[in-house]
Every structure is written in C-alpha cells, then in structure tokens.
Design an enzyme around this catalytic site. Structure first.
Site, mmCIF file in Angstrom:
data_model
loop_
_atom_site.group_PDB
_atom_site.id
_atom_site.type_symbol
_atom_site.label_atom_id
_atom_site.label_comp_id
_atom_site.label_asym_id
_atom_site.label_seq_id
_atom_site.Cartn_x
_atom_site.Cartn_y
_atom_site.Cartn_z
ATOM 1 N N CYS A 71 0.830 -1.211 0.000
ATOM 2 C CA CYS A 71 0.000 0.000 0.000
ATOM 3 C C CYS A 71 0.862 1.258 0.000
ATOM 4 O O CYS A 71 0.514 2.258 -0.639
ATOM 5 C CB CYS A 71 -0.938 -0.003 1.196
ATOM 6 S SG CYS A 71 -2.128 -1.370 1.175
ATOM 7 N N ASP A 79 -22.638 10.399 -12.555
ATOM 8 C CA ASP A 79 -24.015 10.036 -12.206
ATOM 9 C C ASP A 79 -24.086 9.249 -10.897
ATOM 10 O O ASP A 79 -25.146 8.762 -10.526
ATOM 11 C CB ASP A 79 -24.659 9.235 -13.340
ATOM 12 C CG ASP A 79 -23.894 7.953 -13.677
ATOM 13 O OD1 ASP A 79 -22.848 7.671 -13.039
ATOM 14 O OD2 ASP A 79 -24.334 7.234 -14.586
#
Length: 199
Positions: free
Chosen positions: A45, A139
């Site tokens: 990470c 959206d």
C-alpha cells in the site's frame, strides 16, 4: 451488501486527511477513483499511494478525483504520509478517508457487517478484503470494481486505460451525430464503426 457495476455508489460522511467528506457532494460532476487499503504502514500500500501521487496529474487531466481509504484513523494516515514521502518520493496529494469504525468498508461490501473492535488491534490479514478499486461516474453509478489480493500491487495505468474507455463510450451517438464528431468512418458491419480515437 454486494455492489455491482451500475449500482449507485453508497453515499457516506467521513473524516479524511483533507477534512470532512460528504461523498456524493464531494464527487460533484466528476469521475472518481475510490481505492482502499487493508492497513496503514504496510509495504504494498505504501508503494501504491506514492505511485498514485506521482501519476495524479493524469487523473486530473481526465477530470477524475482520487480518494483513498484505510480502516485506520486520519491521524495514522497523516503519520503514514511522512513515510510514503520518505520512501516513495511523494506524499499523497489526495484525501484518504479514516474508516476506523469500518462504516465505509461495510457500505461497500469490503468487510462483513459483523466487523468490529479497535482498528489498531486488527492485522492486515483481518482487513485483506479491503483491497478494492471503484471507478464511479458523475451520475454516482459504479462503472468498475476491481478486487486485488493483499500482496499484489494494483495496476493504476490499467485503471487509467479503463477510464479512457469509459469516458469515450459514456454516451452512445447516432450515425448522424457520429459523422459530426468523427467525419466519415469504415463500417464493416452495421454495428461496428471504425473511427480515429479522439486525442
């Protein structure tokens, strides 16, 4: 909750390294990449957050916001950012959500509803399913879901390629509209248009 492509991305409020986030409001009219991490101060990470900071201008150019998430506190994220800068050459230049109560991870189906306890006491293996990429459109619909194993780095160049494709094909156009955009094209079949890719 199991999310699939086409679902509305769950809305939430959370703290981040850049202040409070109301997710749908934060998205606005942009595209978004939400990518999550099992634990702060972990090797794979760390390299990913540094690489994402390096290539952020490519996402900016496409009108895409980036936001990270880890099941740790914002304070931990801020301490981790110093390590990322030291080892990767660049600190995160995008917000990272603090999800110490696991709420967002649960909303997005990355941890079971029963997950609880002190996040500091959890190991990366406890959170290994929190290793996802969600691409979300203006959206607020989910356009892509990728789930990676804990030990494997993500290919963010592939995420950029997918975003290019999603944005290019976000709206179908009629033949008349396509002629206005692309001029003439080859059509070996009625359902295939071969046109130059827009720059």
């Amino acid at each position: 909750m199991t999310l699939t492509i086409g679902d509305t991305a769950p809305d939430f409020e959370a703290d981040s390294t850049e202040g409070p986030v109301r997710f749908h409001e934060w998205i606005g009219d942009s595209w978004v990449v939400l990518f999550s991490h099992p634990k702060d101060f972990t090797p794979v990470c760390t390299t990913e957050l540094g690489y994402m900071a390096t290539i952020k201008p490519e996402f900016d150019r496409r009108g895409v916001k980036i936001i990270g998430l880890s099941v740790d506190t914002v304070t931990d994220h801020q301490r981790w950012a110093a390590d990322i800068a030291e080892t990767q050459g660049r600190a995160p230049n995008y917000p990272i959500i603090g999800d110490a109560d696991f709420a967002v991870a649960k909303f997005y189906g990355m941890l079971p509803a029963s997950a609880s306890g002190n996040p500091a006491a959890r190991t990366p293996a406890d959170n290994q399913t929190v290793r996802n990429v969600f691409v979300i459109g203006p959206d607020k619909k989910i356009k892509l879901i990728l789930v990676y194993p804990m030990t494997t780095g993500r290919n963010f160049d592939e995420v950029l390629r997918v975003i290019d494709s999603l944005q290019l094909t976000a709206r179908s156009v009629s033949d008349d509209e396509a002629r206005q955009i692309f001029g003439d094209w080859k059509a070996p079949k009625p359902y295939i248009r071969i046109v130059p890719q827009p720059g």
